[in-house]
Design a protein around this motif. Structure first.
Motif, PDB file in Angstrom:
ATOM      1  N   ARG A 276       0.973  -1.232  -0.138  1.00 61.16           N
ATOM      2  CA  ARG A 276      -0.085  -0.138   0.019  1.00 61.16           C
ATOM      3  C   ARG A 276       0.902   1.203  -0.089  1.00 61.16           C
ATOM      4  O   ARG A 276       0.384   2.503   0.407  1.00 61.16           O
ATOM      5  N   ASN A 279       5.521   0.147  -5.268  1.00 59.03           N
ATOM      6  CA  ASN A 279       5.128  -0.840  -5.964  1.00 59.03           C
ATOM      7  C   ASN A 279       6.264  -1.258  -6.765  1.00 59.03           C
ATOM      8  O   ASN A 279       6.238  -1.132  -8.041  1.00 59.03           O
ATOM      9  N   GLY A 298       1.499  10.696   0.145  1.00 63.08           N
ATOM     10  CA  GLY A 298       0.739   9.582  -0.216  1.00 63.08           C
ATOM     11  C   GLY A 298       1.419   8.837  -1.535  1.00 63.08           C
ATOM     12  O   GLY A 298       0.887   7.821  -1.920  1.00 63.08           O
ATOM     13  N   SER A 299       2.361   9.406  -2.060  1.00 57.68           N
ATOM     14  CA  SER A 299       3.065   8.803  -3.190  1.00 57.68           C
ATOM     15  C   SER A 299       3.762   7.570  -2.868  1.00 57.68           C
ATOM     16  O   SER A 299       4.651   7.124  -3.962  1.00 57.68           O
ATOM     17  N   TYR A 476       4.835   8.812  -8.093  1.00 64.48           N
ATOM     18  CA  TYR A 476       3.368   8.983  -8.039  1.00 64.48           C
ATOM     19  C   TYR A 476       2.494   7.789  -7.631  1.00 64.48           C
ATOM     20  O   TYR A 476       2.536   6.686  -8.498  1.00 64.48           O
ATOM     21  N   ARG A 477       1.777   7.630  -6.614  1.00 70.05           N
ATOM     22  CA  ARG A 477       1.033   6.728  -6.157  1.00 70.05           C
ATOM     23  C   ARG A 477       1.920   5.208  -6.045  1.00 70.05           C
ATOM     24  O   ARG A 477       1.409   4.264  -6.456  1.00 70.05           O
ATOM     25  N   GLY A 478       3.072   5.445  -5.513  1.00 66.42           N
ATOM     26  CA  GLY A 478       3.863   4.405  -5.385  1.00 66.42           C
ATOM     27  C   GLY A 478       4.699   3.884  -6.437  1.00 66.42           C
ATOM     28  O   GLY A 478       5.328   2.865  -6.386  1.00 66.42           O
ATOM     29  N   ASN A 479       4.698   4.473  -7.710  1.00 62.80           N
ATOM     30  CA  ASN A 479       5.330   4.111  -8.669  1.00 62.80           C
ATOM     31  C   ASN A 479       6.164   5.291  -9.244  1.00 62.80           C
ATOM     32  O   ASN A 479       6.180   6.252  -8.872  1.00 62.80           O
ATOM     33  N   SER A 499       1.376  15.704  -9.146  1.00 63.81           N
ATOM     34  CA  SER A 499       0.151  15.682  -9.175  1.00 63.81           C
ATOM     35  C   SER A 499      -0.789  14.936 -10.055  1.00 63.81           C
ATOM     36  O   SER A 499      -1.795  14.872  -9.852  1.00 63.81           O
ATOM     37  N   GLY A 500      -0.011  14.661 -10.975  1.00 62.90           N
ATOM     38  CA  GLY A 500      -0.587  13.806 -12.171  1.00 62.90           C
ATOM     39  C   GLY A 500      -1.597  14.764 -13.008  1.00 62.90           C
ATOM     40  O   GLY A 500      -2.458  14.296 -13.931  1.00 62.90           O
ATOM     41  N   GLU A 506      -0.470   9.628 -14.208  1.00 64.69           N
ATOM     42  CA  GLU A 506      -1.418   8.624 -14.529  1.00 64.69           C
ATOM     43  C   GLU A 506      -0.964   7.426 -15.522  1.00 64.69           C
ATOM     44  O   GLU A 506      -1.097   6.251 -15.345  1.00 64.69           O
ATOM     45  N   ALA A 509       1.809   5.398 -13.964  1.00 64.40           N
ATOM     46  CA  ALA A 509       1.325   4.315 -13.030  1.00 64.40           C
ATOM     47  C   ALA A 509       0.995   3.168 -13.563  1.00 64.40           C
ATOM     48  O   ALA A 509       1.206   2.019 -12.825  1.00 64.40           O
TER      49      ALA A 509
END
Length: 521
Positions: A276, A279, A298-299, A476-479, A499-500, A506, A509
């Motif tokens: 979580r 990745n 959160g990234s 970004y989101r773990g990637n 921030s995407g 996006e 990811a």
């Protein structure tokens, strides 16, 4: 940002304070109007934190006066200050790690509307208040000790706003925050300003002052150095000169990235993952380069350093100089060093001397037969690094916990310089550090890298990354969303990817490989 009122809300005059024979403040004055955001700046050790601790009842001034609405007030403890509507968000997070987020948020505020509140409703209300004030989603059922440094700061900010302050003091509020959280905070401060709250804003990120205030009080060596009005033609260069008494250049934005002379990685990370959070990241750092990593809260950026050094359980492999790292002991034994983001909790022995903190990683250099420490050798080692990094006070026998936050950070860095480490993981290394000290830390990093060290720099300070990194990874989101280098690295591009908002994060990811942006992009 011009204040909405000229009514004098707070006046501090002739504030003087000594600790033993050391005078920390001498005849310092400060004035704050209703609905005004006043910048308060100075180098680490200039007296800012002491002045604020006097205003909020943690210290008592030796002489001087405090007026609120033109009337003298006596503040002998934090309860006195809060009763007057004076609230502070300290640079160091004074939180109870074993309380839940909801419990910490409302502790002592008396805003729950009754003696009994169901835990579920309390947590729902807490999450809603945090979202309203900061724009962030935080699970209010979590323990405070489970939160990241940035999330803990958001809790402090929410709590201060819920207190309905008349005077709000923020000491380095954005140090652990990424760009999105900073802008949300500024929006909150502007709303407080509109209803007449007076705000004292302390920050070493001087560019923020252009955005959030037009009047700045500058301290140097415990005295008033001057006032600057950015809206009246003064500049941030004027602020820096008042702070340090000289011109300071932090880094050259037009520099050419270094080209390492070898392809043999000093630090190699393969498939690094944390459930979580991360990745399966792949990257490497070569001798003679700075690889930076950035991202929003959160990234995965908050857990990256602990994961690769072996503090946090993870999967994947980490190699330092070709040897596999299984835990922290392996990492250090192979020449690794780690400057953590939370220096007070993880990086320094607050009750020990500066010399003891610096020498702890280099005991073989200061011991004689039978492992007995030679005080003369310890003091010589410590003093060399104290002078090199300009630690203040320049006294190895000073207790580390008595130093300002920025000087504590210098001690943490000096500790690893003493070990002759050649692979350095630096997590937010200039957080809460003044402009002059930041320049010294950058110079030290460059000296190490030019000498063949490999540095992994984790930072949410985008200007810092543009100025010192040779390559930059954006999470970004773990990637890994992108890798940038050279002229392709700009604060605007870093923020867009993190921030995407440009679609790059996006897309990456979902992809196997990140976006690669060359120097000529």
């Amino acid at each position: 940002m011009t204040s909405v009122s000229n009514d004098r809300l707070l006046s501090m005059s002739g504030i003087t304070k000594s600790f033993g024979s050391a005078q920390v403040l001498s005849e310092v004055s400060l004035e704050l109007a209703s609905g005004q955001i006043l910048g308060l700046v100075g180098e680490n050790g200039a007296g800012k934190s002491t002045l604020i601790k006097i205003l909020t009842g943690l210290h008592t001034a030796d002489s001087g006066s405090i007026l609120l609405d033109g009337k003298p007030v006596v503040i002998t403890c934090p309860a006195d200050a809060e009763a007057l509507g004076i609230h502070v968000i300290h640079q160091e997070r004074y939180l109870a790690p074993q309380l839940s987020v909801a419990e910490q948020l409302y502790l002592g505020l008396g805003k729950l509307g009754g003696a009994w509140v169901r835990r579920g409703r309390l947590e729902e209300r807490a999450s809603a208040d945090i979202k309203r004030v900061t724009g962030q989603n935080i699970d209010a059922a979590l323990l405070v000790g489970q939160l990241t440094v940035a999330q803990q700061q958001l809790i402090q900010i929410t709590r201060a706003v819920l207190s309905e302050p008349r005077v709000l003091i923020l000491d380095e509020p954005t140090a652990p925050l990424a760009a999105g959280e900073v802008e949300q905070l500024f929006g909150t401060l502007r709303r407080l300003q509109e209803v007449g709250v007076g705000i004292i804003y302390i920050s070493h990120y001087l560019q923020e002052l252009n955005t959030i205030t037009d009047r700045i009080t500058v301290l140097r060596n415990g005295r008033n150095a001057g006032e600057v009005s950015l809206g009246s033609g003064d500049t941030l260069d004027d602020v820096v000169e008042l702070m340090v008494g000289r011109k300071v250049v932090e880094f050259d934005h037009g520099r050419t990235p270094r080209s390492p002379q070898t392809e043999d990685a000093a630090l190699k990370v393969t498939g690094l993952g944390v459930p979580r959070a991360l990745n399966g990241l792949d990257f490497q750092v070569l001798p003679g380069e700075v690889l930076a990593v950035t991202g929003l809260v959160g990234s995965g950026i908050e857990i990256l350093a602990d994961a690769l050094t072996g503090i946090t359980k993870r999967h994947g492999t980490v190699e330092v100089k070709g040897g596999r790292v299984r835990d922290v002991a392996d990492f250090v034994a192979r020449g690794g060093a780690y400057v953590p983001s939370n220096r007070r909790r993880d990086g320094i022995f607050l009750r020990n001397t500066v010399a003891e903190n610096i020498s702890v990683t280099a005991l073989s250099k200061i011991t004689r037969s039978l492992g007995v420490i030679a005080p003369a050798l310890e003091n010589k080692l410590a003093q060399r690094l104290i002078n090199k990094l300009d630690v203040r006070p320049a006294n190895g026998s000073a207790i580390a916990g008595s130093l300002s936050g920025g000087n504590q950070q210098k001690v943490v860095l000096a500790k690893w310089l003493a070990s002759d480490a050649s692979v350095l993981v630096l997590d937010q290394p200039t957080s809460g550090v003044d402009v002059g000290s930041r320049a010294q830390i950058y110079a030290q990093i460059n000296e190490l890298v030019d000498g063949g060290a490999a540095v992994l720099l984790i930072s949410v300070d985008l200007e810092e990354l543009v100025g010192i990194a040779d390559r930059t990874l954006v999470l970004y989101r773990g990637n890994i969303a992108a890798e940038l280098s050279g002229n392709a690295v700009t604060t605007e591009k870093l923020l867009a990817i993190a921030s995407g908002t440009n679609g790059a994060a996006e897309l990456s990811a979902k992809a196997t490989n990140p976006i690669n942006v060359r120097q000529d992009a």
